[in-house]
Design a protein around this motif. Structure first.
Motif, PDB file in Angstrom:
ATOM      1  N   HIS A   1      14.952   1.200  -1.906  1.00  0.00           N
ATOM      2  CA  HIS A   1      14.399   0.495  -0.742  1.00  0.00           C
ATOM      3  C   HIS A   1      14.634  -1.009  -0.866  1.00  0.00           C
ATOM      4  CE1 HIS A   1      12.198   4.339  -0.910  1.00  0.00           C
ATOM      5  NE2 HIS A   1      12.251   4.262   0.401  1.00  0.00           N
ATOM      6  N   PRO A   2      15.871  -1.464  -0.701  1.00  0.00           N
ATOM      7  CA  PRO A   2      16.155  -2.898  -0.863  1.00  0.00           C
ATOM      8  C   PRO A   2      15.427  -3.784   0.149  1.00  0.00           C
ATOM      9  CG  PRO A   2      18.073  -1.723  -0.003  1.00  0.00           C
ATOM     10  CD  PRO A   2      17.082  -0.684  -0.411  1.00  0.00           C
ATOM     11  N   ALA A   3      15.119  -3.264   1.334  1.00  0.00           N
ATOM     12  CA  ALA A   3      14.389  -4.086   2.304  1.00  0.00           C
ATOM     13  C   ALA A   3      12.993  -4.411   1.792  1.00  0.00           C
ATOM     14  CB  ALA A   3      14.310  -3.373   3.657  1.00  0.00           C
ATOM     15  N   LEU A   4      12.383  -3.483   1.058  1.00  0.00           N
ATOM     16  CA  LEU A   4      11.071  -3.739   0.468  1.00  0.00           C
ATOM     17  C   LEU A   4      11.174  -4.843  -0.573  1.00  0.00           C
ATOM     18  CD1 LEU A   4       8.095  -3.113  -0.114  1.00  0.00           C
ATOM     19  CD2 LEU A   4       8.877  -1.279  -1.637  1.00  0.00           C
ATOM     20  N   VAL A   5      12.223  -4.815  -1.368  1.00  0.00           N
ATOM     21  CA  VAL A   5      12.425  -5.849  -2.381  1.00  0.00           C
ATOM     22  C   VAL A   5      12.556  -7.218  -1.710  1.00  0.00           C
ATOM     23  CG1 VAL A   5      13.955  -6.674  -4.209  1.00  0.00           C
ATOM     24  CG2 VAL A   5      13.477  -4.230  -3.994  1.00  0.00           C
ATOM     25  N   ARG A   6      13.314  -7.272  -0.616  1.00  0.00           N
ATOM     26  CA  ARG A   6      13.463  -8.548   0.095  1.00  0.00           C
ATOM     27  C   ARG A   6      12.132  -9.015   0.668  1.00  0.00           C
ATOM     28  NH1 ARG A   6      18.054  -5.843   1.890  1.00  0.00           N
ATOM     29  NH2 ARG A   6      17.168  -5.499   3.964  1.00  0.00           N
ATOM     30  N   LEU A   7      11.356  -8.096   1.213  1.00  0.00           N
ATOM     31  CA  LEU A   7      10.053  -8.458   1.777  1.00  0.00           C
ATOM     32  C   LEU A   7       9.140  -9.029   0.699  1.00  0.00           C
ATOM     33  CD1 LEU A   7       8.305  -8.355   4.375  1.00  0.00           C
ATOM     34  CD2 LEU A   7       7.523  -6.100   3.620  1.00  0.00           C
ATOM     35  N   ILE A   8       9.109  -8.390  -0.458  1.00  0.00           N
ATOM     36  CA  ILE A   8       8.284  -8.882  -1.567  1.00  0.00           C
ATOM     37  C   ILE A   8       8.777 -10.251  -2.028  1.00  0.00           C
ATOM     38  CG2 ILE A   8       7.646  -8.454  -3.973  1.00  0.00           C
ATOM     39  CD1 ILE A   8       7.718  -5.424  -3.275  1.00  0.00           C
ATOM     40  N   ALA A   9      10.095 -10.419  -2.085  1.00  0.00           N
ATOM     41  CA  ALA A   9      10.652 -11.709  -2.501  1.00  0.00           C
ATOM     42  C   ALA A   9      10.252 -12.816  -1.527  1.00  0.00           C
ATOM     43  CB  ALA A   9      12.179 -11.615  -2.602  1.00  0.00           C
ATOM     44  N   TRP A  10      10.303 -12.523  -0.224  1.00  0.00           N
ATOM     45  CA  TRP A  10       9.871 -13.517   0.769  1.00  0.00           C
ATOM     46  C   TRP A  10       8.393 -13.842   0.594  1.00  0.00           C
ATOM     47  CZ3 TRP A  10      13.041 -16.571   2.933  1.00  0.00           C
ATOM     48  CH2 TRP A  10      14.292 -16.156   3.395  1.00  0.00           C
TER      49      TRP A  10
ATOM     50  N   GLY B   1       0.820  -1.208   0.000  1.00  0.00           N
ATOM     51  CA  GLY B   1       0.000   0.000   0.000  1.00  0.00           C
ATOM     52  C   GLY B   1       0.852   1.254   0.000  1.00  0.00           C
ATOM     53  N   GLN B   2       1.919   1.241   0.795  1.00  0.00           N
ATOM     54  CA  GLN B   2       2.844   2.383   0.827  1.00  0.00           C
ATOM     55  C   GLN B   2       3.561   2.534  -0.510  1.00  0.00           C
ATOM     56  OE1 GLN B   2       5.228   1.406   4.236  1.00  0.00           O
ATOM     57  NE2 GLN B   2       3.619   1.966   5.687  1.00  0.00           N
ATOM     58  N   LEU B   3       3.893   1.414  -1.141  1.00  0.00           N
ATOM     59  CA  LEU B   3       4.525   1.458  -2.457  1.00  0.00           C
ATOM     60  C   LEU B   3       3.575   2.082  -3.483  1.00  0.00           C
ATOM     61  CD1 LEU B   3       6.740   0.721  -4.513  1.00  0.00           C
ATOM     62  CD2 LEU B   3       5.743  -1.582  -4.616  1.00  0.00           C
ATOM     63  N   ALA B   4       2.311   1.683  -3.433  1.00  0.00           N
ATOM     64  CA  ALA B   4       1.330   2.238  -4.367  1.00  0.00           C
ATOM     65  C   ALA B   4       1.158   3.735  -4.160  1.00  0.00           C
ATOM     66  CB  ALA B   4      -0.007   1.514  -4.203  1.00  0.00           C
ATOM     67  N   ASP B   5       1.223   4.182  -2.909  1.00  0.00           N
ATOM     68  CA  ASP B   5       1.129   5.617  -2.634  1.00  0.00           C
ATOM     69  C   ASP B   5       2.369   6.358  -3.129  1.00  0.00           C
ATOM     70  OD1 ASP B   5      -1.343   5.268  -1.452  1.00  0.00           O
ATOM     71  OD2 ASP B   5      -0.551   5.260   0.606  1.00  0.00           O
ATOM     72  N   ALA B   6       3.539   5.741  -2.958  1.00  0.00           N
ATOM     73  CA  ALA B   6       4.794   6.388  -3.341  1.00  0.00           C
ATOM     74  C   ALA B   6       4.980   6.416  -4.852  1.00  0.00           C
ATOM     75  CB  ALA B   6       5.973   5.671  -2.683  1.00  0.00           C
ATOM     76  N   VAL B   7       4.477   5.384  -5.540  1.00  0.00           N
ATOM     77  CA  VAL B   7       4.629   5.283  -6.996  1.00  0.00           C
ATOM     78  C   VAL B   7       3.240   5.040  -7.594  1.00  0.00           C
ATOM     79  CG1 VAL B   7       5.858   4.152  -8.888  1.00  0.00           C
ATOM     80  CG2 VAL B   7       6.888   4.217  -6.610  1.00  0.00           C
ATOM     81  N   PRO B   8       2.475   6.103  -7.792  1.00  0.00           N
ATOM     82  CA  PRO B   8       1.113   5.937  -8.317  1.00  0.00           C
ATOM     83  C   PRO B   8       1.130   5.306  -9.712  1.00  0.00           C
ATOM     84  CG  PRO B   8       1.455   8.166  -7.484  1.00  0.00           C
ATOM     85  CD  PRO B   8       2.793   7.498  -7.515  1.00  0.00           C
ATOM     86  N   PHE B   9       0.203   4.400  -9.928  1.00  0.00           N
ATOM     87  CA  PHE B   9       0.134   3.702 -11.207  1.00  0.00           C
ATOM     88  C   PHE B   9      -0.553   4.571 -12.248  1.00  0.00           C
ATOM     89  CE2 PHE B   9      -2.021   0.962 -14.289  1.00  0.00           C
ATOM     90  CZ  PHE B   9      -0.933   0.273 -14.782  1.00  0.00           C
ATOM     91  N   THR B  10       0.016   4.595 -13.450  1.00  0.00           N
ATOM     92  CA  THR B  10      -0.637   5.242 -14.578  1.00  0.00           C
ATOM     93  C   THR B  10      -0.487   4.356 -15.804  1.00  0.00           C
ATOM     94  OG1 THR B  10      -0.631   7.144 -16.072  1.00  0.00           O
ATOM     95  CG2 THR B  10       1.443   6.648 -14.959  1.00  0.00           C
TER      96      THR B  10
ATOM     97  N   ALA C   1      -6.875 -12.534  -1.456  1.00  0.00           N
ATOM     98  CA  ALA C   1      -7.995 -11.658  -1.803  1.00  0.00           C
ATOM     99  C   ALA C   1      -7.554 -10.203  -1.788  1.00  0.00           C
ATOM    100  CB  ALA C   1      -9.145 -11.885  -0.832  1.00  0.00           C
ATOM    101  N   ALA C   2      -6.713  -9.850  -0.818  1.00  0.00           N
ATOM    102  CA  ALA C   2      -6.246  -8.463  -0.711  1.00  0.00           C
ATOM    103  C   ALA C   2      -5.384  -8.089  -1.910  1.00  0.00           C
ATOM    104  CB  ALA C   2      -5.464  -8.274   0.584  1.00  0.00           C
ATOM    105  N   ARG C   3      -4.507  -8.989  -2.344  1.00  0.00           N
ATOM    106  CA  ARG C   3      -3.637  -8.681  -3.488  1.00  0.00           C
ATOM    107  C   ARG C   3      -4.452  -8.547  -4.768  1.00  0.00           C
ATOM    108  NH1 ARG C   3       1.343 -12.879  -2.468  1.00  0.00           N
ATOM    109  NH2 ARG C   3       1.742 -12.277  -0.336  1.00  0.00           N
ATOM    110  N   VAL C   4      -5.435  -9.415  -4.948  1.00  0.00           N
ATOM    111  CA  VAL C   4      -6.295  -9.325  -6.126  1.00  0.00           C
ATOM    112  C   VAL C   4      -7.047  -7.997  -6.126  1.00  0.00           C
ATOM    113  CG1 VAL C   4      -8.329 -10.297  -7.256  1.00  0.00           C
ATOM    114  CG2 VAL C   4      -6.522 -11.823  -6.411  1.00  0.00           C
ATOM    115  N   ALA C   5      -7.576  -7.624  -4.961  1.00  0.00           N
ATOM    116  CA  ALA C   5      -8.306  -6.362  -4.854  1.00  0.00           C
ATOM    117  C   ALA C   5      -7.400  -5.176  -5.137  1.00  0.00           C
ATOM    118  CB  ALA C   5      -8.928  -6.233  -3.467  1.00  0.00           C
TER     119      ALA C   5
END
Length: 197
Positions: A91-100, A64-73, A110-114
């Motif tokens: 933000h390499p820690a974010l990359v690691r979190l997503i990878a995990w 959610g914070q990523l979406a706020d920081a980098v709005p999709f267009t 359901a949250a990711r699909v939404a």
């Protein structure tokens, strides 16, 4: 009147995010999270449920914070990919979190699909207006754009010094800022070429 739990919850979430980014779900330890947050371990379960539920919450908040920081267009997918690359690089820690999350909690929740639905709808609209290629499904356009933006993140980075013939060479290499700029330019060109109508 009971004490305000807001600060304690915030500390626990921040500590959990750091712990999960380092160790994933399986390697994370509730004791370490509680100690880093200077909170009672029992409160973690009271506020957030079990460790997997806490991980899912941390990932959802981070995305959610990523979406706020980098709005999709959808009207400028190369620009979006470049901005996403910049954010992930910073933000390499974010990359690691997503990878995990991809490794240990695969499959769409359901949250990711939404979360992805509005972006997919925006791509479909851009396709209908002739801004984005209609040769790909909207979800595939998103996957391609995000995947390319993260291509040099974390362990996906290709070895720069490997020569095509397998020999190891040590050519003069550009500095990290120039190399990052070159990769960003290559990324935006690739996304533009792949998604152009």
């Amino acid at each position: 009147m009971p004490p305000d739990s807001t600060a304690t919850k915030a500390r626990l979430l921040a500590a959990a995010r750091a712990e999960f980014a380092r160790h994933g779900v399986a390697g994370a330890r509730v004791d370490r999270i509680a100690a880093a947050a200077k909170a009672n371990k029992r409160l973690l379960y009271v506020y957030f449920g079990n460790k997997c539920e806490l991980f899912d919450l941390v990932v959802a908040e981070a995305l959610g914070q990523l979406a706020d920081a980098v709005p999709f267009t959808a009207d400028d997918l190369p620009g979006y990919a470049g901005a996403l690359f910049d954010h992930l690089t910073a933000h390499p820690a974010l990359v690691r979190l997503i990878a995990w999350a991809l490794l240990e909690r695969p499959g769409p929740t359901a949250a990711r699909v939404a979360d992805c639905r509005p972006a997919a709808e925006a791509v479909a609209d851009a396709q209908a207006r002739g801004v984005v290629t209609a040769a790909l499904e909207p979800a595939d356009v998103l996957a391609l754009t995000v995947g390319l933006a993260g291509a040099w993140s974390h362990t996906a980075a290709p070895p720069d010094q490997a020569a095509p013939d397998g020999a190891r060479r040590a050519p003069a290499r550009p500095g990290p800022d120039l190399r990052r700029a070159q990769r960003r330019a290559a990324l935006t060109r690739a996304v533009g070429a792949a998604t152009a109508p």
